[in-house]
Write a protein that holds these residues in place. Structure first.
Motif, PDB file in Angstrom:
ATOM      1  N   GLY A 107       0.355   0.299  11.130  1.00  0.00           N
ATOM      2  CA  GLY A 107       0.584   0.815   9.613  1.00  0.00           C
ATOM      3  C   GLY A 107       1.370   2.336   9.836  1.00  0.00           C
ATOM      4  N   PRO A 108       1.746   2.694   8.416  1.00  0.00           N
ATOM      5  CA  PRO A 108       2.473   4.056   8.533  1.00  0.00           C
ATOM      6  C   PRO A 108       1.531   5.081   8.414  1.00  0.00           C
ATOM      7  N   HIS A 109       0.308   5.026   7.699  1.00  0.00           N
ATOM      8  CA  HIS A 109      -0.616   6.142   7.753  1.00  0.00           C
ATOM      9  C   HIS A 109      -1.974   5.627   7.350  1.00  0.00           C
ATOM     10  N   CYS A 110      -3.215   6.401   7.314  1.00  0.00           N
ATOM     11  CA  CYS A 110      -4.539   5.885   7.052  1.00  0.00           C
ATOM     12  C   CYS A 110      -4.671   5.329   5.805  1.00  0.00           C
ATOM     13  N   TYR A 111      -3.865   5.845   4.884  1.00  0.00           N
ATOM     14  CA  TYR A 111      -3.892   5.208   3.394  1.00  0.00           C
ATOM     15  C   TYR A 111      -3.701   3.685   3.290  1.00  0.00           C
ATOM     16  N   SER A 112      -2.719   3.428   4.078  1.00  0.00           N
ATOM     17  CA  SER A 112      -2.083   2.066   4.352  1.00  0.00           C
ATOM     18  C   SER A 112      -3.227   1.161   4.858  1.00  0.00           C
ATOM     19  N   PHE A 113      -3.597   1.517   6.208  1.00  0.00           N
ATOM     20  CA  PHE A 113      -4.588   0.647   6.898  1.00  0.00           C
ATOM     21  C   PHE A 113      -6.149   0.656   6.304  1.00  0.00           C
ATOM     22  N   PHE A 114      -6.577   1.611   5.613  1.00  0.00           N
ATOM     23  CA  PHE A 114      -7.602   1.573   4.654  1.00  0.00           C
ATOM     24  C   PHE A 114      -7.504   0.648   3.864  1.00  0.00           C
ATOM     25  N   GLU A 115      -6.366   0.612   2.843  1.00  0.00           N
ATOM     26  CA  GLU A 115      -6.369  -0.388   1.878  1.00  0.00           C
ATOM     27  C   GLU A 115      -6.189  -1.719   2.508  1.00  0.00           C
ATOM     28  N   GLY A 116      -5.626  -1.759   3.739  1.00  0.00           N
ATOM     29  CA  GLY A 116      -5.155  -2.982   4.474  1.00  0.00           C
ATOM     30  C   GLY A 116      -3.566  -2.952   4.214  1.00  0.00           C
ATOM     31  N   ASN A 117      -3.062  -3.019   5.456  1.00  0.00           N
ATOM     32  CA  ASN A 117      -1.476  -2.855   5.589  1.00  0.00           C
ATOM     33  C   ASN A 117      -0.815  -3.681   4.364  1.00  0.00           C
ATOM     34  N   ASP A 118      -1.161  -4.971   4.569  1.00  0.00           N
ATOM     35  CA  ASP A 118      -0.322  -6.048   3.685  1.00  0.00           C
ATOM     36  C   ASP A 118      -0.677  -5.766   2.550  1.00  0.00           C
ATOM     37  N   ALA A 119      -1.973  -5.432   1.792  1.00  0.00           N
ATOM     38  CA  ALA A 119      -2.185  -5.012   0.407  1.00  0.00           C
ATOM     39  C   ALA A 119      -1.407  -3.850   0.126  1.00  0.00           C
ATOM     40  N   PHE A 120      -1.507  -2.837   0.863  1.00  0.00           N
ATOM     41  CA  PHE A 120      -1.021  -1.296   0.667  1.00  0.00           C
ATOM     42  C   PHE A 120       0.761  -1.773   0.349  1.00  0.00           C
ATOM     43  N   ALA A 121       1.418  -2.455   1.108  1.00  0.00           N
ATOM     44  CA  ALA A 121       2.757  -2.786   1.276  1.00  0.00           C
ATOM     45  C   ALA A 121       3.040  -3.489  -0.154  1.00  0.00           C
ATOM     46  N   GLU A 122       2.236  -4.436  -0.483  1.00  0.00           N
ATOM     47  CA  GLU A 122       2.480  -5.139  -1.790  1.00  0.00           C
ATOM     48  C   GLU A 122       2.665  -4.331  -2.857  1.00  0.00           C
TER      49      GLU A 122
END
Length: 211
Positions: A107-122
């Motif tokens: 992931g790019p940062h913790c905000y992304s992996f806390f959200e879930g990388n796929d969900a954050f990217a979407e």
């Protein structure tokens, strides 16, 4: 009796390493979450060492510090896992981990992996103008945001820094009414609409489960 951490196996590893102990080298901002996950899941084979959370403000220090920590502990563990995402290193941390033969969280940062990388990217394109806080950053809002940005001394800078943001999203790892209230206050101080989004531990939990 020789202490167990001095006993070597036939492969030359300390006894604890032979038993499959894994070291997590993590950002200090994730310490509480990792400790909670270890306790809830009984992950007693995972040890934790943290680099200073203030590297959140100085990402250029992360890669070399991770290198030094891996070198320091490599011979004491069966494996090492780096609990940092890219975190502003521009791919340098990933390259260093690949060179050292250790894995890291995606992931790019913790905000992304806390959200879930796929969900954050979407959602990334729609939420490009959102400002994120985690449990840690809500607790440490003054120390990591308000004071370093000089807003305690020059509150008139707020609109210059945050004028282009459209909302503050609090990614809650826990259901804590006091933290939610504090996050709402953070949004008010920044002059931003507030949204609370319960993420739990997201891909952090998933990544540690694989260990």
């Amino acid at each position: 009796m020789i202490p167990s951490d001095k006993v070597l196996t036939e492969e030359g590893l300390p006894l604890d390493a032979a038993k499959g102990r894994i070291l997590l080298i993590a950002c200090g901002a994730l310490a509480r979450e990792i400790i909670d996950l270890k306790a809830v899941n009984g992950w007693d084979h995972l040890d934790l060492t943290c680099l200073p959370a203030k590297y959140h403000l100085f990402p250029e220090k992360i890669t070399q510090s991770v290198r030094e920590s891996v070198d320091k502990h490599r011979n004491d563990y069966a494996d090492i896992f780096v609990v940092y995402a890219d975190c502003g290193t521009g791919g340098l941390l990933q390259a260093a981990c690949a060179e050292m033969g250790v894995k890291m969280i995606a992931g790019p940062h913790c905000y992304s992996f806390f959200e879930g990388n796929d969900a954050f990217a979407e959602k990334a394109d729609r939420e490009f103008t959102s400002f994120y806080l985690t449990d840690f950053l809500v607790r440490q809002f003054d120390a990591f945001i308000w004071k370093p940005m000089g807003l305690d001394r020059h509150p008139d800078l707020r609109d210059m820094y945050f004028g282009n943001y459209e909302k503050l999203i609090y990614q809650a790892q826990t259901d804590d009414p006091e933290l939610t209230a504090k996050a709402q206050d953070c949004a008010a101080r920044l002059g931003l609409p507030f949204e609370r989004r319960f993420t739990g531990y997201g891909d952090l939990k998933t990544a540690l489960e694989t260990l």
